[in-house]
Enzyme design. Structure first.
Site, PDB file in Angstrom:
ATOM      1  N   TYR A 187       0.807  -1.228   0.000  1.00 55.75           N
ATOM      2  CA  TYR A 187       0.000   0.000   0.000  1.00 55.75           C
ATOM      3  C   TYR A 187       0.842   1.283   0.000  1.00 55.75           C
ATOM      4  O   TYR A 187       2.053   1.223   0.090  1.00 55.75           O
ATOM      5  CB  TYR A 187      -1.071  -0.015   1.082  1.00 55.75           C
ATOM      6  CG  TYR A 187      -0.704  -0.106   2.546  1.00 55.75           C
ATOM      7  CD1 TYR A 187       0.540   0.184   3.041  1.00 55.75           C
ATOM      8  CD2 TYR A 187      -1.698  -0.493   3.463  1.00 55.75           C
ATOM      9  CE1 TYR A 187       0.796   0.115   4.403  1.00 55.75           C
ATOM     10  CE2 TYR A 187      -1.443  -0.572   4.820  1.00 55.75           C
ATOM     11  CZ  TYR A 187      -0.185  -0.261   5.285  1.00 55.75           C
ATOM     12  OH  TYR A 187       0.069  -0.325   6.616  1.00 55.75           O
ATOM     13  N   GLU A 188       0.180   2.383  -0.166  1.00 55.30           N
ATOM     14  CA  GLU A 188       0.840   3.693  -0.263  1.00 55.30           C
ATOM     15  C   GLU A 188       1.855   3.717  -1.409  1.00 55.30           C
ATOM     16  O   GLU A 188       2.918   4.338  -1.319  1.00 55.30           O
ATOM     17  CB  GLU A 188       1.483   4.040   1.087  1.00 55.30           C
ATOM     18  CG  GLU A 188       1.772   5.520   1.303  1.00 55.30           C
ATOM     19  CD  GLU A 188       0.539   6.405   1.119  1.00 55.30           C
ATOM     20  OE1 GLU A 188      -0.548   6.051   1.627  1.00 55.30           O
ATOM     21  OE2 GLU A 188       0.667   7.434   0.452  1.00 55.30           O
ATOM     22  N   GLY A 189       1.481   3.089  -2.542  1.00 55.91           N
ATOM     23  CA  GLY A 189       2.391   2.950  -3.688  1.00 55.91           C
ATOM     24  C   GLY A 189       3.217   1.692  -3.523  1.00 55.91           C
ATOM     25  O   GLY A 189       4.037   1.613  -2.616  1.00 55.91           O
TER      26      GLY A 189
END
Lengths: 597, 597
Positions: free
Chosen positions: A437-439
């Protein structure tokens, strides 16, 4: 105690790796002293270890519970969350104008590590709230700020980030959620969002959703995305809660880990449209998101460090108690497995890589602070570039380390590691989300190579490497024999990074994008190894100097040994990574043929 | 179909990496032809893909269920198990004297991969039964063989291995389970065993436990351990089932993975003593265990390959369907993520390391066959030493790869990988046990360095390296430009292995045990990389030659590309590993200080 917050190491790393004292001396942190920072860490560490950490294993078993659109968090969570917010921890990094304590990112990053090590599922909600606060502080209208920020800062309400849709994960071009102008300055939001962390829960009376959506006349792609604030309950002018908004939680996911963190599918506008307020300008939503991206990515990096440290602490404790076989040189009877060389290698690998990642995260935090607080504009610009360069490394290297260390933690436990009640397996399950997550970490690597290396015509990355070399020079100058081959191995790693960097800068200049893209992931790993080894060496040099000056703290010998272990056992992988980077696109030349068979 | 058994690749690898045709030509397998082997694989692959594979995900959710001493397996398991046994698959590697088909370990290893890829939890029971059959065939009395073997071979009954006790995991010196002579030639067994795979279940009417226990007058340590056969139901002289024996399942474990495989705590002798029969001689139980150790370890290695291949197949399929962003050189619209270079790197890493591990496992299987079946005694001795050398590498390298590949499989899925219903996470959870059981991978590494390197004064390992060099010479001689830098990178890896081997042989000769123990794990990894890269290169050379001879099969280009990818991207890590190995014990010199802080 299941988790002891490493307060002393965080403080030491802040001082000797992340330049806390220099920053104070330069006036970046006018209200801070080393003693105050240590006090804050001490208090945060105590809350994390004593109040939050005991929730971790039981909450993993209970999970978050969904029924009839409501999410019930695990037993004890409401009480601990309230105590935590009331103690001011949620407000720590926020603007004093809205009730925040205005402490720098450096201190916040250390605390984020503590919260996440004690219970990642618990800490995730506040992490998202912090992102919402940041976006609103930077971009919201005065009215929205006045209405929402104080309560988000105090933690009375929580915030969420709504980006992902089924067809739009990494690729926000594809966002379909619609926003229509209502004519009264508000908007009506319609659509579905998935993977919304803490999209619904019972910890706070209101939940403030930040939602990416597209206006009817928006241009296609990411230049047509706007950011909206959509509260669960609409807030009256006097600040009281008004009508329930047209947003609901449809379901929560059954996940590999972070069971107690509700991951929600959110439905907006089932009954005609959720009322939303624009944040920033129309069609500039992505720019608003990017404001907080560096911080959020760094925070996820700190999660990787956190889960790694917790897994390490548990493995070390088990290895010191569990007895099997006889270690070399041991007396009669079975030895603690911590005395067996192969187990020592596992434990040292866990600790060294964790501390390397911690060093990178704190260096990144310091650069973010400098980019905001340095008195000189040129210094701020340079620091911003450095922070931009380091952020993808902090995120991806640390979260990869989180998984690797948690997996080693299972291995140290042997058969017991595979049994859920031991708790080692939970860390592995929890850690596994952070590289995603978060890229995703692949996206971080591409960001590093494609957007960060070219910063300031490559002088940012060259400058970072020059700083690594300076540490190498200090190592060579050190007469401390305890360093062994640290200087030699670290120099080789930094030179490997330099070679790989030259290759990539040349490829980018020649528009050989395929070379750069193919090499991104091994390059990021190489960067992490060189930077992380440097961070450990900086701490070790400070320890060596303290020891030479007569400081008998036994932790000093440990820091030198750890830096040495990393250099001699982990940094040795650098040259091979550089070789792989410099293979470039030819490494994937016949990918289709190879995958077809 | 959720899993397609890679029949063609197994057959190709058997022929061109594991020397199937040479072995047939030399008379090792008098009843086999390449065609027959391919037919067996085809049939096994069909059963695995069509009948077993669909059980995998549902059984993970159901798990094995324990109540009142009984274990209920997942829905559908009894039927599929019976069909599988009736089709003769359980009997495949067994002695024809007891109804087995007498097929060699090479063929069995390929089939073990299929069974475990289709459902690891399902395949584990038969894997343990195979171990019991092997131990009984080699060491049991004629009466025991007559009474038990036929039904264990047919699969009408299943077998278990009872080694572990709470205080005796890796260290069997500490076994406490007691055996007393009953005076009638039988024994009474009392004690508890933990982590007993398929200790209780409902698949068969009887379960035959092989149990390590200690006689009252036994010498201490592993020289005082005996092996006993303890059936769940005592078998009458006419082969019918008699009294229920004094052994029961106390509970089953709640585990990270392989949920559908019951892991039992077994209690022997609660009501006075379970009736047991000695297998082999008193106090020689460990020797009986070692008989089957090589095979069982190889089978676990094949599990690593299996779970890796299943994870890879799923990730590739997802990556071809899921569209995000635009790949370099692609047209309008979103590209399948399989076209993005960074995802290609993940997929190629998955496939290349999986195939490398497969090559090592099949080479090891062929060496085991040769050690038993070669006409010449000297050839058998040499093959036995080679099999002994390769077995720990096959076990540890392959199971490490299993975890790494399954973790990459989660990553390829992005956020969906973290959601349990996708199935990618199950592979990671299941894979995680294999580096732990059947001797932890640390113990494999120590076995490799301490016991296998000194075999035949080091000539066994030198011989293995010489064979790798021969492949390097063939690569250099090849004019196929598709190999890129394969020859150069692989030569570097093999020379790195050679240097590290010299260092360790010297350390062992000089009794520097600490150096050897400290270096064991990186050395095993280095060995796996050199041997695995060699295996891929052998397959690729065969493909290149076939292509040069006009064979237009597109799989040939794929094999060359895969060997090249491994050499240029994975084998590049070899020199750094050698460097770490040659740091020796000094790598752990200040371990205590470093872990203390």
């Amino acid at each position: 105690m299941t988790y002891r917050a490493p307060v002393e190491d965080l403080a030491f790393t802040m001082r000797h790796v992340a330049g806390l004292e220099e920053s104070i001396a330069e006036g970046l942190y006018p209200d801070l002293s080393v003693e105050l920072v240590e006090q804050v860490l001490e208090e945060a560490g105590r809350f994390a270890s004593e109040r939050i950490a005991p929730l971790n294993a039981p909450a993993d078993r209970t999970g978050a519970h969904f029924a009839d659109g409501q999410v019930t968090t695990a037993p004890g969570w409401r009480e601990v969350y309230r105590a935590w917010a009331e103690a001011g921890w949620n407000a720590l990094p926020c603007d004093p104008e809205w009730g925040g304590q205005g402490l720098p990112t450096l201190v916040q990053t250390a605390c984020v590590e503590f919260w996440n090590a004690s219970c990642m599922s618990f800490a995730l909600g506040p992490l998202l709230t912090a992102g919402a606060v940041e976006a609103l502080t930077a971009h919201a209208s005065e009215d929205l700020k006045r209405r929402y920020l104080e309560k988000l800062v105090s933690g009375e309400w929580m915030g969420t980030m709504n980006l992902t849709e089924p067809q739009a994960g990494s690729d926000l071009n594809a966002v379909r959620t619609r926003a229509e102008r209502a004519g009264d300055g508000t908007y009506r939001i319609t659509g579905s969002k998935i993977f919304i962390t803490y999209g619904e829960h019972d910890l706070t009376d209101n939940i403030v959703h930040l939602v990416l959506a597209r206006l009817p006349d928006a241009p296609p792609g990411t230049r047509g995305i706007s950011l909206f604030l959509v509260p669960k309950f609409i807030v009256n002018d006097d600040g009281s809660l008004g009508a329930r908004n047209d947003v609901r939680c449809h379901s929560i996911e059954h996940k590999l880990g972070i069971h107690a963190s509700p991951t929600c599918t959110m439905v907006y506008g089932d009954a005609g449209g959720a009322v939303g307020w624009l944040v920033g300008e129309e069609n500039r939503g992505l720019a608003c998101m990017f404001t907080m991206m560096n911080n959020a990515r760094l925070a996820v990096g700190a999660q990787g460090v956190a889960i790694a440290d917790r897994a390490y602490q548990q493995a070390l404790s088990y290895a010191r108690e569990r007895r099997q076989g006889r270690a070399p040189g041991a007396g009669e009877g079975m030895s603690p497995i911590a005395d067996h060389p192969d187990v020592q290698r596992m434990l040292l690998t866990m600790k060294a890589t964790t501390h390397a990642a911690r060093g990178i995260c704190l260096m990144t935090a310091a650069a973010i602070d400098r980019s905001r607080l340095a008195p000189d504009a040129e210094a701020r610009r340079k620091a911003h570039e450095l922070a931009s360069l380091l952020t993808p490394v902090a995120k991806a290297f640390s979260t990869d380390i989180g998984c690797e260390v948690a997996s080693l933690g299972v291995q140290v436990h042997g058969g017991m590691g595979f049994i859920e009640e031991t708790g080692a397996a939970q860390h592995l399950r929890d850690a596994r989300i952070a590289p995603i997550y978060e890229g995703t970490n692949g996206i971080q690597a591409i960001d590093l190579v494609m957007r960060k290396l070219p910063l300031a015509d490559g002088t940012t990355v060259r400058g970072a490497i020059a700083e690594m070399r300076k540490v190498g020079t200090r190592l060579v100058a050190s007469r401390d024999e305890a360093f062994g081959a640290t200087a030699a191995r670290l120099r080789e790693a930094v030179e490997a990074l330099d070679d790989a960097t030259s290759f990539l800068l040349k490829a980018l200049a020649g528009h050989s994008l395929a070379d750069a893209l193919a090499a991104a992931t091994p390059y990021l790993r190489l960067f992490g190894i060189a930077q992380g080894g440097t961070a450990l060496a900086m701490a070790a040099l400070a320890a060596s100097e303290a020891r030479a000056a007569g400081d008998a703290n036994p932790a000093h010998a440990g820091r030198i040994a750890l830096a040495r272990f990393f250099a001699e056992n982990i940094a040795t992988g650098a040259r091979g990574l550089a070789q792989t980077v410099m293979t470039g696109a030819s490494a994937l030349a016949d990918a289709e043929a190879a995958l077809a068979g």
